[in-house]
Design a protein around this motif. Sequence first.
Motif, mmCIF file in Angstrom:
data_model
loop_
_atom_site.group_PDB
_atom_site.id
_atom_site.type_symbol
_atom_site.label_atom_id
_atom_site.label_comp_id
_atom_site.label_asym_id
_atom_site.label_seq_id
_atom_site.Cartn_x
_atom_site.Cartn_y
_atom_site.Cartn_z
ATOM 1 N N LEU A 173 -80.270 -0.482 -64.748
ATOM 2 C CA LEU A 173 -79.164 -1.387 -65.059
ATOM 3 C C LEU A 173 -78.618 -1.154 -66.465
ATOM 4 C CD1 LEU A 173 -77.419 -3.781 -64.196
ATOM 5 C CD2 LEU A 173 -79.173 -5.276 -65.151
ATOM 6 N N ASP A 174 -79.492 -0.860 -67.443
ATOM 7 C CA ASP A 174 -78.997 -0.681 -68.811
ATOM 8 C C ASP A 174 -78.099 0.542 -68.938
ATOM 9 O OD1 ASP A 174 -81.152 1.026 -68.453
ATOM 10 O OD2 ASP A 174 -81.801 0.908 -70.536
ATOM 11 N N LYS A 175 -78.307 1.567 -68.128
ATOM 12 C CA LYS A 175 -77.428 2.736 -68.178
ATOM 13 C C LYS A 175 -76.054 2.426 -67.585
ATOM 14 C CE LYS A 175 -81.153 6.081 -68.040
ATOM 15 N NZ LYS A 175 -81.231 6.357 -69.426
ATOM 16 N N VAL A 176 -76.015 1.635 -66.527
ATOM 17 C CA VAL A 176 -74.735 1.234 -65.942
ATOM 18 C C VAL A 176 -73.987 0.313 -66.898
ATOM 19 C CG1 VAL A 176 -73.655 -0.023 -64.037
ATOM 20 C CG2 VAL A 176 -75.548 1.523 -63.590
ATOM 21 N N ASN B 99 -75.222 5.625 -74.955
ATOM 22 C CA ASN B 99 -76.521 6.309 -74.918
ATOM 23 C C ASN B 99 -77.643 5.597 -75.644
ATOM 24 O OD1 ASN B 99 -75.372 8.435 -73.508
ATOM 25 N ND2 ASN B 99 -74.775 9.493 -75.382
ATOM 26 N N LYS B 100 -77.370 5.077 -76.832
ATOM 27 C CA LYS B 100 -78.474 4.694 -77.705
ATOM 28 C C LYS B 100 -78.679 3.200 -77.876
ATOM 29 C CE LYS B 100 -77.914 8.933 -80.195
ATOM 30 N NZ LYS B 100 -77.155 9.586 -81.174
ATOM 31 N N GLU B 101 -77.638 2.402 -77.783
ATOM 32 C CA GLU B 101 -77.769 1.016 -78.217
ATOM 33 C C GLU B 101 -77.436 0.021 -77.128
ATOM 34 O OE1 GLU B 101 -75.923 0.162 -81.839
ATOM 35 O OE2 GLU B 101 -76.624 1.939 -82.816
ATOM 36 N N LYS C 94 -60.799 20.530 -56.138
ATOM 37 C CA LYS C 94 -61.134 19.870 -54.883
ATOM 38 C C LYS C 94 -62.215 18.814 -55.073
ATOM 39 C CE LYS C 94 -59.577 23.504 -51.903
ATOM 40 N NZ LYS C 94 -58.293 23.497 -52.371
ATOM 41 N N ASP C 95 -63.068 19.017 -56.056
ATOM 42 C CA ASP C 95 -64.193 18.113 -56.271
ATOM 43 C C ASP C 95 -63.970 17.337 -57.568
ATOM 44 O OD1 ASP C 95 -66.554 17.001 -55.472
ATOM 45 O OD2 ASP C 95 -67.807 18.511 -56.437
ATOM 46 N N VAL C 96 -63.119 16.334 -57.526
ATOM 47 C CA VAL C 96 -62.769 15.562 -58.708
ATOM 48 C C VAL C 96 -63.746 14.398 -58.852
ATOM 49 C CG1 VAL C 96 -60.998 14.173 -59.800
ATOM 50 C CG2 VAL C 96 -60.356 16.178 -58.487
ATOM 51 N N LYS C 97 -64.298 14.238 -60.075
ATOM 52 C CA LYS C 97 -65.201 13.129 -60.353
ATOM 53 C C LYS C 97 -64.425 12.027 -61.058
ATOM 54 C CE LYS C 97 -69.304 15.958 -60.868
ATOM 55 N NZ LYS C 97 -70.371 16.381 -61.762
ATOM 56 N N LEU C 98 -64.692 10.787 -60.672
ATOM 57 C CA LEU C 98 -64.018 9.668 -61.323
ATOM 58 C C LEU C 98 -64.582 9.398 -62.706
ATOM 59 C CD1 LEU C 98 -63.662 7.194 -58.356
ATOM 60 C CD2 LEU C 98 -61.922 8.652 -59.347
ATOM 61 N N VAL C 99 -65.894 9.594 -62.873
ATOM 62 C CA VAL C 99 -66.542 9.399 -64.149
ATOM 63 C C VAL C 99 -66.979 10.767 -64.643
ATOM 64 C CG1 VAL C 99 -68.462 8.312 -65.339
ATOM 65 C CG2 VAL C 99 -67.320 7.109 -63.500
ATOM 66 N N LYS C 100 -66.596 11.106 -65.876
ATOM 67 C CA LYS C 100 -66.901 12.443 -66.397
ATOM 68 C C LYS C 100 -68.397 12.684 -66.461
ATOM 69 C CE LYS C 100 -65.752 15.476 -70.210
ATOM 70 N NZ LYS C 100 -65.087 15.593 -71.480
ATOM 71 N N GLU C 101 -69.113 11.783 -67.077
ATOM 72 C CA GLU C 101 -70.565 11.880 -67.150
ATOM 73 C C GLU C 101 -71.156 10.568 -66.704
ATOM 74 O OE1 GLU C 101 -72.535 13.128 -70.712
ATOM 75 O OE2 GLU C 101 -71.032 14.647 -71.085
ATOM 76 N N GLY C 102 -71.738 10.557 -65.548
ATOM 77 C CA GLY C 102 -72.372 9.348 -65.053
ATOM 78 C C GLY C 102 -73.750 9.179 -65.662
ATOM 79 N N PRO C 103 -74.342 8.033 -65.466
ATOM 80 C CA PRO C 103 -75.684 7.806 -65.991
ATOM 81 C C PRO C 103 -76.724 8.613 -65.224
ATOM 82 C CG PRO C 103 -74.950 5.929 -64.708
ATOM 83 C CD PRO C 103 -73.800 6.873 -64.788
ATOM 84 N N GLU C 104 -77.865 8.822 -65.864
ATOM 85 C CA GLU C 104 -78.958 9.515 -65.191
ATOM 86 C C GLU C 104 -79.459 8.656 -64.045
ATOM 87 O OE1 GLU C 104 -81.891 10.024 -68.160
ATOM 88 O OE2 GLU C 104 -80.617 11.256 -69.428
#
Length: 193
Positions: A35-38, A171-173, A13-23
Amino acid sequence: MARPVRFNVQAEKDVKLVKEGPEGYTGEGFFATSLDKVVGLARSNSMWPLPFATSCCGIEFMALMGANYDFARFGSERVGFSPRQCDLLMVMGTIAKKMGPVVKQVYLQMAEPRWVMAMGACASSGGIFDTYSVLQGIDQIIPVDVYVPGCPPRPEAVIDGFMKIQELVHNKEVIRRRTSDKYQALMESYGIQ
């Protein structure tokens, strides 16, 4: 005889479009993050690979692009053959010393940020060809981010290497590529301004 159509009646019932979103910070009707995480999330899910295939690893790459492994599900639907439009250089197969300057020129024509994957034993270390004419690893001419071992590597191994690239991008670069002193020193060590 056609298979009967089955409907998923026990769907989540609770489907997420993005598996792991940014913090970030979540509130009633809003989500805030940096902005850099997006940008990292967008780049990691829309990589455009440039295949530089010279040997049998190119055949494995063709299998990877087929329906069984479906490389497009990682956001790499478009395989480009123009370095100015791609951000991941996938070097596959034996690279002769005469081809070294060509690989470096292709790398230099790619826009920043750019990543490199050495696919197979020949691109990583020269493979079984320990001769005067074969480059013993492309890391002698350009920096490599991920090595995929195998002769030739299975498509599953290439997918794993691509997921490592996605992890680096996400994540890193995100900002490191253009501004870091360490990156500038790395480019100078390869003779790249």
